[in-house]
Scaffold this active site. Structure first.
Site, PDB file in Angstrom:
ATOM      1  N   CYS B  78     -34.745  23.272-126.272  1.00 55.40           N
ATOM      2  CA  CYS B  78     -33.386  22.770-126.261  1.00 55.40           C
ATOM      3  C   CYS B  78     -32.631  23.379-127.471  1.00 55.40           C
ATOM      4  CB  CYS B  78     -33.194  21.335-126.267  1.00 55.40           C
ATOM      5  SG  CYS B  78     -31.443  20.888-126.431  1.00 55.40           S
TER       6      CYS B  78
ATOM      7  N   ASN C 110     -23.831  23.738-127.446  1.00 55.08           N
ATOM      8  CA  ASN C 110     -23.729  24.526-126.386  1.00 55.08           C
ATOM      9  C   ASN C 110     -24.874  24.190-125.580  1.00 55.08           C
ATOM     10  OD1 ASN C 110     -25.205  25.129-128.327  1.00 55.08           O
ATOM     11  ND2 ASN C 110     -25.132  27.468-128.218  1.00 55.08           N
ATOM     12  N   CYS C 111     -25.445  22.769-125.443  1.00 57.16           N
ATOM     13  CA  CYS C 111     -26.555  22.264-124.703  1.00 57.16           C
ATOM     14  C   CYS C 111     -25.969  22.126-123.404  1.00 57.16           C
ATOM     15  CB  CYS C 111     -26.916  21.195-125.365  1.00 57.16           C
ATOM     16  SG  CYS C 111     -28.901  21.216-125.443  1.00 57.16           S
ATOM     17  N   LYS C 112     -26.205  22.981-122.499  1.00 58.91           N
ATOM     18  CA  LYS C 112     -25.628  22.875-121.016  1.00 58.91           C
ATOM     19  C   LYS C 112     -26.372  23.832-120.333  1.00 58.91           C
ATOM     20  CE  LYS C 112     -22.327  20.810-118.451  1.00 58.91           C
ATOM     21  NZ  LYS C 112     -21.274  20.324-118.001  1.00 58.91           N
TER      22      LYS C 112
END
Lengths: 117, 129, 112
Positions: B78, C110-112
């Site tokens: 992540c 920007n975690c997507k």
């Protein structure tokens, strides 16, 4: 797809609440029916009138109140966890559904995915 | 059965990486498929190539890399959890104005959306804390 | 490495992409200057969005989701402009990123 995110840790001790929230918001951007359950010390995340900034902590907890804006309407809190910590529904920073042990079991049983933080 | 793994425990201070790997080997030996391993929260440290465990201790990036190469499983980290914990690839390091990067080359930096995609298309998601 | 912008004889610390480090240092003039450095001239429509981003961030510590922005501005922008295409025409690099930047808020995740 029914997806449940369970938050069982208190704020400030760890960043689990923040990262659970990130995951929940991403899950909600999929075509999934998302629910959130606050359990054990996780109920402290929703305690109103927190002053995290006094200790210079980023107060992530108030972001939980934005969940309905991300189409997460089903926000539940475990009744006994609240009671054990001397909290009541009106000491929380957002409207929630307070549910008992039996309802939690039923809720988990009907999910396709459960992520626990 | 198609299974994707979610690893959220630290490379050294948690048993998560070793347990996940043992589970993955056992699942494959029983005829199941591991579709993806996603590293989130403290699990992103499993991807850091800058750790030097003792010889008889778990070498997370090395062990995962061997597993990924043997079975062709994609290892995904992540991006925001990694940036916050100092696990960077070269591109991120440059973007952030840092002079070092440390991710093992067999790991890929992506987003939580990729984990959800993998989870929703697999039969099961198994989490290791 | 530290980055900053000089404006009105004062230094303001930013990250490498020009996002203000301390949102409390923000002023409309500084927001206008940050946008100018991106080659963007801020209009009333920009400002509506920027102020909304600041209010939302004060309440919730995150930028608003785009669909909220569109819902909120249905009236202000008119029915025909209440869509993501119009927002993108105001903020070609993406409303979440640019409106946050000009509002003095941190770079969105920007975690997507």
């Amino acid at each position: 797809m029914k997806v449940l995110y369970i938050i069982a840790q208190s704020p400030y001790a760890t960043v689990a609440g923040l990262e659970a929230l990130d995951a929940t918001m991403i899950g909600a951007s999929f075509d999934a029916e998302v629910s959130v359950l606050f359990l054990h010390d996780g109920v402290y995340q929703l305690r109103s009138k927190q002053q995290g900034q006094v200790g210079r902590f980023k107060q992530v907890t108030k972001t939980f109140a934005a969940l309905p804006d991300f189409d997460v309407e089903n926000v539940c809190v475990h009744q006994a966890s609240l009671f054990a910590r001397g909290l009541k529904e009106d000491s929380l920073l957002m409207p929630v559904k307070v549910i008992n042990d039996g309802q939690i079991a039923a809720m988990i049983a009907e999910q396709d995915r459960v992520f626990t933080f | 059965m198609q299974i994707n793994l979610l690893v959220t425990g630290d490379a050294f201070s948690s048993q998560a990486g070793q347990s996940a790997l043992q589970f993955a080997h056992a699942a494959i030996a029983s005829g199941h498929e591991i579709t993806q391993v996603f590293f989130y929260q403290d699990g992103v440290t499993q991807a850091s190539d800058a750790q030097v465990p003792l010889a008889d201790e778990f070498d997370a990036p090395h062990a995962w890399s061997r597993f990924a190469q043997e079975y062709g499983v994609r290892l995904v980290v992540c991006v925001s959890a990694a940036e916050r914990r100092g696990v960077l690839d070269q591109e991120q390091a440059i973007d952030a104005g840092k002079t070092v990067f440390n991710i093992h080359p067999d790991f890929h930096i992506e987003g939580l959306g990729v984990m959800h995609d993998a989870s929703f298309t697999a039969d099961r998601t198994v989490t290791f804390k | 490495m530290t980055h900053s912008i000089e404006f009105n004889g004062q230094q303001f610390a930013t990250d490498v992409q020009g996002f203000l480090k301390d949102r409390l240092q923000w002023s409309e003039d500084l927001g206008r200057e940050i946008a100018r450095r991106d080659g963007v001239e801020l209009t009333d429509e920009h400002w509506e969005v920027i102020h909304y981003f600041r209010e939302y961030y004060d309440d919730y510590n995150i930028p608003p989701p785009i669909r909220m922005v569109i819902r909120v501005f249905k009236k202000a922008f008119g029915e025909e402009n209440a869509n993501s295409r119009y927002l993108l025409s105001l903020f070609p690099e993406g409303a979440t990123k640019s409106a946050s930047k000009y509002a003095g808020l941190p770079k969105p995740k920007n975690c997507k």
